[in-house]
Every structure is written in C-alpha cells, then in structure tokens.
Design an enzyme around this catalytic site. Structure first.
Site, mmCIF file in Angstrom:
data_model
loop_
_atom_site.group_PDB
_atom_site.id
_atom_site.type_symbol
_atom_site.label_atom_id
_atom_site.label_comp_id
_atom_site.label_asym_id
_atom_site.label_seq_id
_atom_site.Cartn_x
_atom_site.Cartn_y
_atom_site.Cartn_z
ATOM 1 N N HIS A 1 -7.130 0.966 -6.666
ATOM 2 C CA HIS A 1 -7.512 0.412 -5.365
ATOM 3 C C HIS A 1 -8.418 -0.809 -5.609
ATOM 4 O O HIS A 1 -9.605 -0.802 -5.253
ATOM 5 C CB HIS A 1 -8.237 1.484 -4.548
ATOM 6 N N ASP B 1 -15.784 10.011 -2.347
ATOM 7 C CA ASP B 1 -14.522 9.831 -1.627
ATOM 8 C C ASP B 1 -14.047 11.217 -1.206
ATOM 9 O O ASP B 1 -14.577 12.246 -1.665
ATOM 10 C CB ASP B 1 -13.502 9.142 -2.547
ATOM 11 N N CYS C 1 -15.584 4.819 0.591
ATOM 12 C CA CYS C 1 -14.516 3.882 0.951
ATOM 13 C C CYS C 1 -13.944 4.160 2.348
ATOM 14 O O CYS C 1 -13.268 3.295 2.916
ATOM 15 C CB CYS C 1 -13.409 3.903 -0.094
ATOM 16 N N ARG D 1 -14.404 -5.367 3.149
ATOM 17 C CA ARG D 1 -12.990 -5.326 2.765
ATOM 18 C C ARG D 1 -12.296 -6.606 3.224
ATOM 19 O O ARG D 1 -11.481 -7.185 2.506
ATOM 20 C CB ARG D 1 -12.290 -4.114 3.403
ATOM 21 N N GLN E 1 -10.623 -2.582 -2.840
ATOM 22 C CA GLN E 1 -11.780 -1.780 -2.428
ATOM 23 C C GLN E 1 -12.974 -2.072 -3.330
ATOM 24 O O GLN E 1 -14.108 -2.200 -2.862
ATOM 25 C CB GLN E 1 -11.437 -0.291 -2.493
ATOM 26 N N ARG F 1 0.874 -1.185 0.000
ATOM 27 C CA ARG F 1 0.000 0.000 0.000
ATOM 28 C C ARG F 1 0.903 1.224 0.000
ATOM 29 O O ARG F 1 1.686 1.414 0.932
ATOM 30 C CB ARG F 1 -0.905 0.004 1.229
#
Length: 373
Positions: free
Chosen positions: A146, A244, A286, A331, A149, A119
């Site tokens: 991502h 987001d 998210c 997740r 996600q 990440r």
C-alpha cells in the site's frame, strides 16, 4: 533551498516522468523524499487557492476490485484539482478478470488513458498491468503493498515532528505485522533510515524473506528494524504508534475469532500509549478503524466477543494523540504528488526553480516614501 538542491530535484523528477508507482522497494530514498516534498508544496498551493494545474488534458482511470473511501476520493479530487479527467470503474464495472485478461485490459486502457490506478488483490496483477499498459500505473492497494498510504503517513509524521527529518523518527506497527500496510511501513522506514518496529504475535510476523530485504536496505540508509512480540520493547520511546484492522479486506469473517485471540494483547489502549514513556506520542491508523460498536461490523464483534473497539479503543482514537484525520487528508496531497511527478507536463529546471524556491519578502514602503524593513 539552494540552486543545486533545486537542480537535483529536477533530475529526480525527470527520472520519475512516465514511470509507474507500484512498490516502495522500487524507489530510491531520494525519490520518496521528492514525492513528500512535492506534496508539501502542492498542499500549500491548494490551501492558498494558488494551485497550478499540471494534469490539464490528461485522462486517468481508477480500477477498483476492492471498494474504498479514502483512495477513491483522494485520486478523484487530486486529479480534478490538477485539471485532469477521471473515470471510475468499480468491482463489477468491467470485464477484467472474467471475460478479459489483465494483459488485454492493460492494452485497451493504455490506448485510452494517460494513467491508470489499480486497487485490488495480488501484487502480480498491478505488475502485469504496468508491464503492458504503456502508461504510468499507480498502486492504490494490493494484498502485499500500500505505497500511497505510506507517503501520506510520512508526510503526516513530518507535520507532527517540527524540525525533524524522517531519519530522526521512531514508529511501531501493532497487530498483524504481515499485512500490506505493515509490509509497506517496513520497507518505507528502511528506505528512509528510520527506527521501524513491528510488534505482534510471533505467528503473525512478516515473512523472513521480506524482513531480510528490508534489513539489507536499512544497512545502506542507517535504518533500524525490530521485529518483536514484546509490547513494552516494541513501544518504548516511539514517536508514533500505528495499527490497522485485524482482518484484511477479502478475508472471511471466521478469521475474527482466531485473530482476536492472538491480538488482544496488542490493542492500542491508553495504557499501551503510556508504555511509550513519551507524553507526545501520536496514534495513527490508515482507516477505516473499529474503535467502537457504532458500525455494523463493530456491533457484530461486540455481540460476539464483547469488544467495544477492536484494534484501538475509543478513548485513544478520539484523543489529542490521534492524528488519523490529518493522515486521511494527506492521502490526497501525496497521491496528487505521485500523479504530478509521473504524469505532469512540467519537468524543466525552470519549473523546479519556480516550485521550490522560497519567495523573497517584498519590502514595504513607508507613507513618506522610505522603506520598512
């Protein structure tokens, strides 16, 4: 599920074994659906306390150049649930990028671990890691993508759309449509034949080359892509509204003034939710979200710009329409599916018969010896 369908899943699984998960552009629709189907089964097993451990004897390492709550916890819990061992290396916990190249880091960690999560920053970094590690590498977030996600998002959408398939669903991303989540939602929806809309100011549209790639994919799957700055057109008739934060991780605070000026018309408010014309529309994010002034950053934004809630208002975030915490939980289930599919021990047809075949209900005996049906 029929025998042939189960065998098809076995073939898909065999193709995923040992492979990295870096970007949804690299995966077929069948592979994406497999990850989701597997996560549904693994989630069910966890809830019933009947989880089979497919990662026993496996060691994974989490490389974080950017901090996280959901990604770290999801990988760690998923790994432990499946019987694996996990090492976390944070932003200052290694020589990576300072005294040691990513290529060298990859070759060292690949000798010690069975799987690596990354990440951090550029997509090229995780690609370099996967090229040299010799073990599966999983993208926990880069500046461009991502993918884990989006698997969680799609599982959540299905859970809130009983009886429907992904191709039946419509969603819109509101805000900075260039960011990593928006880009991954765009390619993910295109892969799965969905009605995908990106709604934000024209100056923050996704780059044309990326849109063209997604449109090419959508032509083969029956998907529909809309890029617009018109709020009404963007949200009309959708099943899900997604947003987001307006400034991505690593960007300077000075960006706030510019983004707030541009993005104010795209705040997800109750009024915007009503514009969908769908009383059952759901809100997704998210996380983390700036939905009030109760955080340090939220308080700073309120003091400077008078916004009590930035990309989404508090009333929407806390409403019955909000499914953000289902999304957050998922997740873990979807990340678990990725690790099991790419690193798990069991890939035989027998395994898939056991995993996906519905169990027949047992007939109950009457007290007198007869059978109850």
């Amino acid at each position: 599920m029929g025998f042939l369908a189960i065998m098809d899943k076995g073939k898909i699984a065999a193709g995923l074994k040992g492979k990295s998960f870096l970007e949804l552009l690299n995966n077929t629709p069948e592979e994406i659906q497999y990850f989701i189907d597997l996560s549904i089964e693994l989630k069910k097993q966890k809830k019933e306390h009947k989880e089979v451990k497919h990662l026993e004897g496996k060691n994974i390492v989490l490389l974080f150049e950017k901090d996280s709550t959901r990604t770290r916890c999801a990988f760690e819990v998923a790994c432990y649930d499946q019987g694996g061992q996990c090492t976390y290396i944070g932003p200052t916990g290694s020589q990576m990028g300072t005294k040691e190249t990513m290529k060298d880091t990859a070759r060292v960690l690949g000798r010690m671990y069975d799987g690596i999560e990354y990440r951090g920053f550029g997509q090229y970094i995780v690609e370099e890691l996967a090229k040299h590690a010799g073990v599966p590498v999983w993208n926990g977030l880069t500046d461009e993508a991502h993918p884990t996600q989006i698997l969680a998002d799609f599982l959540t959408m299905l859970e809130h759309s009983k009886g429907k398939k992904l191709k039946d669903l419509k969603y819109v991303f509101m805000g900075d449509t260039r960011n990593n989540v928006a880009r991954s939602l765009l390619i993910g929806g295109a892969k799965m034949g969905m009605d995908v809309r990106m709604c934000g100011p024209a100056s923050l549209f996704p780059d044309k080359e990326w849109v063209a790639k997604c449109e090419e994919v959508a032509k083969t799957t029956g998907g529909k892509i809309t890029i617009t700055d018109d709020v009404k057109k963007g949200v009309e008739g959708v099943d899900f509204i997604y947003t987001d934060v307006w400034v991505s991780m690593g960007e300077p605070k000075e960006k706030w003034k510019e983004r707030i000026t541009l993005l104010k018309p795209y705040i997800v408010s109750s009024e915007l939710m009503k514009l969908t014309g769908n009383p059952e529309v759901k809100f997704m994010h998210c996380l983390p979200a700036f939905h009030n002034k109760d955080t340090k950053v939220g308080a700073e934004i309120f003091k400077e710009y008078g916004l009590n809630g930035v990309e989404v208002t508090e009333d929407v975030f806390e409403s019955k329409h909000s499914i953000v915490f289902d999304e957050a939980e998922n997740r873990m289930h979807t990340i678990k599916a990725v690790m099991v599919a790419t690193l798990g021990k069991q890939y035989s047809p027998k395994f898939h018969l056991t995993l996906f075949k519905k169990k027949k209900k047992k007939k109950k005996k009457e007290p007198g010896g007869g059978l109850l049906y």
